[in-house]
Scaffold this active site. Structure first.
Site, short mmCIF file in Angstrom:
data_model
loop_
_atom_site.label_atom_id
_atom_site.label_comp_id
_atom_site.label_asym_id
_atom_site.label_seq_id
_atom_site.Cartn_x
_atom_site.Cartn_y
_atom_site.Cartn_z
N CYS A 266 82.86 57.75 26.12
CA CYS A 266 81.83 58.59 26.74
C CYS A 266 80.45 58.36 26.16
CB CYS A 266 82.21 60.06 26.63
SG CYS A 266 82.48 60.60 24.98
N HIS B 218 88.96 64.96 30.93
CA HIS B 218 88.85 63.82 31.83
C HIS B 218 90.12 62.96 31.75
CE1 HIS B 218 84.29 64.12 30.99
NE2 HIS B 218 84.42 64.37 32.27
C1 CIR Z 1 81.04 67.78 28.36
O1 CIR Z 1 81.75 68.80 28.28
O2 CIR Z 1 80.65 67.35 29.45
C2 CIR Z 1 80.64 67.06 27.10
N1 CIR Z 1 80.47 68.01 26.05
C3 CIR Z 1 81.68 66.05 26.70
C4 CIR Z 1 81.78 64.91 27.67
C5 CIR Z 1 82.73 63.86 27.23
N2 CIR Z 1 82.72 62.79 28.16
C6 CIR Z 1 83.65 61.86 28.25
O3 CIR Z 1 84.63 61.91 27.55
N3 CIR Z 1 83.50 60.90 29.16
#
Ligand code: CIR
Length: 256
Positions: free
Chosen positions: A248, A162
């Protein structure tokens, strides 16, 4: 002064099966992750947030990464449509839990958008175009944000999950960022603290002015401290094993 709300989502037993780009996929210790999650919540509270914990249904291993499911724009909550198909169902429960507190809007197909790609700095939203967020998701967010007088800026992202994996704000006019993942000119006009040699540059700006940084990111801690900010650290190694950082793990009402 009222404390801004931050919503977090509990760590389900299925968290060991969360998506990860780390290869080979590391073993995730769910009990340890829950302990780290508790300390993360304590840091948010110490830093000035009122934290509310929402439940994660068992079938959503990535549920604790609640930031990706919604974007706060003042009194409006934009429910996203995650680019990762396994994560799309997470959005429903978040919308249901927050329906009374905000006007809900949604990103519709074929748009995809994840909150990890939406970086608010001052009055602007910088929106990462990544493997999870597409042009149509950006277009829909732009229409919703424009109604509130908020401008969006597209930021094509390379070699990162991201935008906020590699660039986050430490205050209303300063970023910390890793070079090489986006065109530097996009952030012209903002002060940027560049962190060379560290892939993940994700910090969380606390309401009391401190900056929360993962315990594993020592170079990042040095650079932010050296720039005069007060730093608080927390170990989120189990979440890092699933490509997560600090922002996140919460959805913050003061982000928009
Ligand atoms: C994913 O791959 O969607 C999750 N394992 C990690 C998401 C991390 N999100 C973020 O940094 N906003």
């Amino acid at each position: 002064m009222t404390r801004p709300a931050a919503f977090v989502r509990s760590v389900p037993d299925s968290f060991a099966g969360a998506l990860t780009g780390v290869s080979p996929a590391p073993d995730i210790d769910v009990v340890h992750a829950r302990e780290q999650h508790r300390r993360y919540i304590a840091c948010l509270e110490q830093g000035g947030f009122d934290v509310e914990i929402l439940d994660t249904p068992a079938d959503f291993p990535d549920g604790p990464f609640i930031e990706d499911t919604a974007v706060y724009l003042s009194g409006t909550l934009v429910l996203t449509r995650p680019g990762a198909p396994s994560r799309r169902g997470e959005v429903f429960g978040v919308g249901e839990a927050l329906a009374e507190r905000a006007v809900l809007r949604s990103i519709e197909p074929p748009g995809t958008l994840e909150g990890g790609d939406v970086l608010r700095v001052g009055g602007r939203l910088y929106v990462g175009l990544s493997s999870r967020t597409n042009d149509e998701g950006l277009r829909q967010l732009t229409v919703i944000a424009a109604r509130q007088g908020i401008e969006t800026v597209a930021v094509p992202v390379r070699n990162a999950l991201h935008l906020k994996s590699v660039a986050t704000a430490v205050d209303g006019e300063t970023l910390v960022a890793a070079p090489g993942h986006f065109d530097r000119d996009v952030f012209a006009g903002l002060r940027t603290l560049w962190v060379d040699g560290q892939n993940e540059v994700n910090v969380l700006n606390l309401p009391d002015g401190r900056v929360l940084i993962p315990a594993s990111k020592t170079l990042l801690q040095e650079i932010v401290t050296g720039a005069g900010y007060r730093v608080l650290t927390v170990d989120v190694s189990e979440f890092e094993n699933a490509d997560g950082g600090l922002t996140c793990l919460s959805l913050r009402a003061n982000d928009g």
